[in-house]
Design a protein around this motif. Structure first.
Motif, PDB file in Angstrom:
ATOM      1  N   ASP A 196     -48.705  24.744  14.786  1.00  0.00           N
ATOM      2  CA  ASP A 196     -49.844  25.661  14.652  1.00  0.00           C
ATOM      3  C   ASP A 196     -51.084  24.937  14.146  1.00  0.00           C
ATOM      4  O   ASP A 196     -52.194  25.185  14.624  1.00  0.00           O
ATOM      5  CB  ASP A 196     -49.500  26.812  13.706  1.00  0.00           C
ATOM      6  CG  ASP A 196     -48.419  27.724  14.265  1.00  0.00           C
ATOM      7  OD1 ASP A 196     -48.364  27.910  15.493  1.00  0.00           O
ATOM      8  OD2 ASP A 196     -47.635  28.256  13.455  1.00  0.00           O
TER       9      ASP A 196
ATOM     10  N   THR B  46     -52.570  23.009  16.948  1.00  0.00           N
ATOM     11  CA  THR B  46     -53.250  23.908  17.881  1.00  0.00           C
ATOM     12  C   THR B  46     -54.596  24.351  17.330  1.00  0.00           C
ATOM     13  O   THR B  46     -55.591  24.409  18.061  1.00  0.00           O
ATOM     14  CB  THR B  46     -52.369  25.128  18.203  1.00  0.00           C
ATOM     15  OG1 THR B  46     -51.144  24.663  18.776  1.00  0.00           O
ATOM     16  CG2 THR B  46     -53.055  26.077  19.166  1.00  0.00           C
TER      17      THR B  46
ATOM     18  N   GLN C 297     -58.089  23.624  19.208  1.00  0.00           N
ATOM     19  CA  GLN C 297     -59.029  24.688  19.574  1.00  0.00           C
ATOM     20  C   GLN C 297     -60.397  24.465  18.946  1.00  0.00           C
ATOM     21  O   GLN C 297     -61.421  24.748  19.567  1.00  0.00           O
ATOM     22  CB  GLN C 297     -58.476  26.058  19.174  1.00  0.00           C
ATOM     23  CG  GLN C 297     -57.390  26.544  20.089  1.00  0.00           C
ATOM     24  CD  GLN C 297     -56.994  27.984  19.807  1.00  0.00           C
ATOM     25  OE1 GLN C 297     -57.574  28.682  18.987  1.00  0.00           O
ATOM     26  NE2 GLN C 297     -55.964  28.449  20.513  1.00  0.00           N
TER      27      GLN C 297
ATOM     28  N   GLU D  55     -60.927  41.219  13.182  1.00  0.00           N
ATOM     29  CA  GLU D  55     -60.987  42.217  14.262  1.00  0.00           C
ATOM     30  C   GLU D  55     -62.330  42.145  14.985  1.00  0.00           C
ATOM     31  O   GLU D  55     -62.381  42.184  16.227  1.00  0.00           O
ATOM     32  CB  GLU D  55     -60.762  43.623  13.698  1.00  0.00           C
ATOM     33  CG  GLU D  55     -59.346  43.881  13.253  1.00  0.00           C
ATOM     34  CD  GLU D  55     -59.176  45.209  12.525  1.00  0.00           C
ATOM     35  OE1 GLU D  55     -58.052  45.762  12.607  1.00  0.00           O
ATOM     36  OE2 GLU D  55     -60.133  45.690  11.879  1.00  0.00           O
TER      37      GLU D  55
ATOM     38  N   ARG E 200     -62.500  38.938  17.168  1.00  0.00           N
ATOM     39  CA  ARG E 200     -61.736  39.084  18.428  1.00  0.00           C
ATOM     40  C   ARG E 200     -62.524  39.879  19.444  1.00  0.00           C
ATOM     41  O   ARG E 200     -62.573  39.529  20.629  1.00  0.00           O
ATOM     42  CB  ARG E 200     -60.387  39.761  18.182  1.00  0.00           C
ATOM     43  CG  ARG E 200     -59.330  38.783  17.736  1.00  0.00           C
ATOM     44  CD  ARG E 200     -57.966  39.374  17.798  1.00  0.00           C
ATOM     45  NE  ARG E 200     -57.429  39.305  19.159  1.00  0.00           N
ATOM     46  CZ  ARG E 200     -56.170  39.512  19.470  1.00  0.00           C
ATOM     47  NH1 ARG E 200     -55.301  39.816  18.523  1.00  0.00           N
ATOM     48  NH2 ARG E 200     -55.754  39.437  20.699  1.00  0.00           N
TER      49      ARG E 200
ATOM     50  N   ARG F 223     -62.037  32.782  19.189  1.00  0.00           N
ATOM     51  CA  ARG F 223     -60.630  32.441  18.963  1.00  0.00           C
ATOM     52  C   ARG F 223     -60.351  32.684  17.498  1.00  0.00           C
ATOM     53  O   ARG F 223     -61.030  32.128  16.632  1.00  0.00           O
ATOM     54  CB  ARG F 223     -60.370  30.991  19.326  1.00  0.00           C
ATOM     55  CG  ARG F 223     -60.511  30.758  20.812  1.00  0.00           C
ATOM     56  CD  ARG F 223     -60.216  29.354  21.167  1.00  0.00           C
ATOM     57  NE  ARG F 223     -60.041  29.275  22.607  1.00  0.00           N
ATOM     58  CZ  ARG F 223     -59.668  28.183  23.236  1.00  0.00           C
ATOM     59  NH1 ARG F 223     -59.410  27.088  22.565  1.00  0.00           N
ATOM     60  NH2 ARG F 223     -59.531  28.185  24.537  1.00  0.00           N
ATOM     61  N   THR F 224     -59.376  33.512  17.200  1.00  0.00           N
ATOM     62  CA  THR F 224     -59.163  33.947  15.825  1.00  0.00           C
ATOM     63  C   THR F 224     -57.870  33.403  15.244  1.00  0.00           C
ATOM     64  O   THR F 224     -56.840  33.350  15.922  1.00  0.00           O
ATOM     65  CB  THR F 224     -59.181  35.482  15.726  1.00  0.00           C
ATOM     66  OG1 THR F 224     -58.191  36.028  16.604  1.00  0.00           O
ATOM     67  CG2 THR F 224     -60.552  36.040  16.094  1.00  0.00           C
ATOM     68  N   TRP F 225     -57.964  33.056  13.956  1.00  0.00           N
ATOM     69  CA  TRP F 225     -56.841  32.486  13.230  1.00  0.00           C
ATOM     70  C   TRP F 225     -56.691  33.145  11.868  1.00  0.00           C
ATOM     71  O   TRP F 225     -57.691  33.418  11.200  1.00  0.00           O
ATOM     72  CB  TRP F 225     -57.058  30.985  13.009  1.00  0.00           C
ATOM     73  CG  TRP F 225     -56.786  30.183  14.230  1.00  0.00           C
ATOM     74  CD1 TRP F 225     -57.637  29.957  15.281  1.00  0.00           C
ATOM     75  CD2 TRP F 225     -55.569  29.517  14.543  1.00  0.00           C
ATOM     76  NE1 TRP F 225     -57.014  29.188  16.232  1.00  0.00           N
ATOM     77  CE2 TRP F 225     -55.756  28.897  15.797  1.00  0.00           C
ATOM     78  CE3 TRP F 225     -54.352  29.376  13.886  1.00  0.00           C
ATOM     79  CZ2 TRP F 225     -54.750  28.157  16.408  1.00  0.00           C
ATOM     80  CZ3 TRP F 225     -53.348  28.631  14.493  1.00  0.00           C
ATOM     81  CH2 TRP F 225     -53.550  28.034  15.743  1.00  0.00           C
TER      82      TRP F 225
ATOM     83  N   GLU G 181     -51.232  40.040  12.089  1.00  0.00           N
ATOM     84  CA  GLU G 181     -51.061  40.946  13.221  1.00  0.00           C
ATOM     85  C   GLU G 181     -52.323  41.032  14.086  1.00  0.00           C
ATOM     86  O   GLU G 181     -52.230  41.135  15.300  1.00  0.00           O
ATOM     87  CB  GLU G 181     -50.703  42.354  12.730  1.00  0.00           C
ATOM     88  CG  GLU G 181     -49.349  42.452  12.063  1.00  0.00           C
ATOM     89  CD  GLU G 181     -49.122  43.808  11.415  1.00  0.00           C
ATOM     90  OE1 GLU G 181     -49.939  44.739  11.622  1.00  0.00           O
ATOM     91  OE2 GLU G 181     -48.122  43.937  10.689  1.00  0.00           O
TER      92      GLU G 181
ATOM     93  N   ALA H 101     -54.996  38.761  14.121  1.00  0.00           N
ATOM     94  CA  ALA H 101     -55.475  37.465  14.606  1.00  0.00           C
ATOM     95  C   ALA H 101     -54.644  37.032  15.812  1.00  0.00           C
ATOM     96  O   ALA H 101     -53.465  37.363  15.911  1.00  0.00           O
ATOM     97  CB  ALA H 101     -55.382  36.416  13.505  1.00  0.00           C
ATOM     98  N   GLU H 102     -55.263  36.294  16.708  1.00  0.00           N
ATOM     99  CA  GLU H 102     -54.529  35.774  17.867  1.00  0.00           C
ATOM    100  C   GLU H 102     -53.477  34.756  17.446  1.00  0.00           C
ATOM    101  O   GLU H 102     -52.439  34.631  18.083  1.00  0.00           O
ATOM    102  CB  GLU H 102     -55.495  35.103  18.840  1.00  0.00           C
ATOM    103  CG  GLU H 102     -56.449  36.033  19.518  1.00  0.00           C
ATOM    104  CD  GLU H 102     -57.473  35.262  20.296  1.00  0.00           C
ATOM    105  OE1 GLU H 102     -57.400  35.278  21.539  1.00  0.00           O
ATOM    106  OE2 GLU H 102     -58.343  34.632  19.662  1.00  0.00           O
ATOM    107  N   ASN H 103     -53.801  34.000  16.420  1.00  0.00           N
ATOM    108  CA  ASN H 103     -52.940  32.918  15.956  1.00  0.00           C
ATOM    109  C   ASN H 103     -52.821  32.987  14.450  1.00  0.00           C
ATOM    110  O   ASN H 103     -53.758  33.421  13.775  1.00  0.00           O
ATOM    111  CB  ASN H 103     -53.549  31.557  16.326  1.00  0.00           C
ATOM    112  CG  ASN H 103     -53.867  31.447  17.799  1.00  0.00           C
ATOM    113  OD1 ASN H 103     -52.987  31.230  18.605  1.00  0.00           O
ATOM    114  ND2 ASN H 103     -55.138  31.598  18.145  1.00  0.00           N
TER     115      ASN H 103
END
Length: 195
Positions: free
Chosen positions: A29, A32, A36, A133, A136, A141-143, A155, A157-159
């Motif tokens: 992670d 990644t 990104q 939120e 997104r 790109r959200t982490w 929940e 976040a994308e990652n």
């Protein structure tokens, strides 16, 4: 051994246990996230990062490593900690709600392709969740940088990078290590060393 030494030894042992467990669970992670971020920088994007309390300090640390430099002389990279403008934070909290302090800044500044990182050890910080939120919805790109449970933040976040711990102090210690690891990879790329 004194009680103090026993207590301190237990703290250090717990830290090492969490560090070892993190090495086993979060490396992919973290790689990644760095990839990104590099991709965003290649295409003119930037990092926006935020959190509360110790996580706010971590956000500022992260932005500082990238805007300044980590270890190498290289161009400054656009990174903004949304925790640093007290006028905006207090005006938003007063005029709207504390829940909106990051979401409104995200709405004002984030563009599609940016990387947005919300930091919360519990994953339950409502204002951090609202910021992610909003990011997104803007196409960023959200982490989530959080603890083992991840909470609502993981929940939405994308990652998510979930440190395998429940204790706030141990999670924060690993958040700094993760920030430094990402900074190392991005720093090397920005200095032309390839990654």
């Amino acid at each position: 051994m004194s009680d103090t030494s026993t207590t301190l030894g237990a703290i250090f042992d717990e830290h090492l246990d969490v560090a070892r467990a993190s090495r086993e669970t979060v490396l992919a992670d973290v790689a990644t996230l760095a990839a990104q971020l590099i991709e965003a920088y290649r295409s003119g994007g930037r990092l926006l990062v935020f959190g509360n309390g110790g996580s706010a300090a971590d956000a500022q640390h992260f932005a500082g490593e990238l805007t300044g430099h980590y270890e190498r002389d290289r161009r400054p990279l656009p990174a903004l900690a949304l925790t640093t403008d007290t006028s905006v934070l207090t005006a938003t909290a007063n005029d709207y709600a504390y829940r909106e302090v990051f979401a409104r800044q995200v709405e004002a500044h984030v563009r599609a392709g940016d990387v947005v990182v919300g930091i919360s050890t519990s994953g339950a910080a409502d204002n951090v969740v609202a910021g992610i939120e909003t990011a997104r919805a803007a196409g960023a790109r959200t982490w989530a940088l959080t603890g083992a449970g991840g909470g609502r933040l993981a929940e939405v976040a994308e990652n998510a990078v979930r440190v395998p711990a429940e204790a706030t102090a141990r999670i924060q210690e690993m958040h700094i290590t993760i920030i430094h690891a990402v900074s190392e990879l991005v720093d090397a790329w920005a200095a032309g060393e390839g990654v």
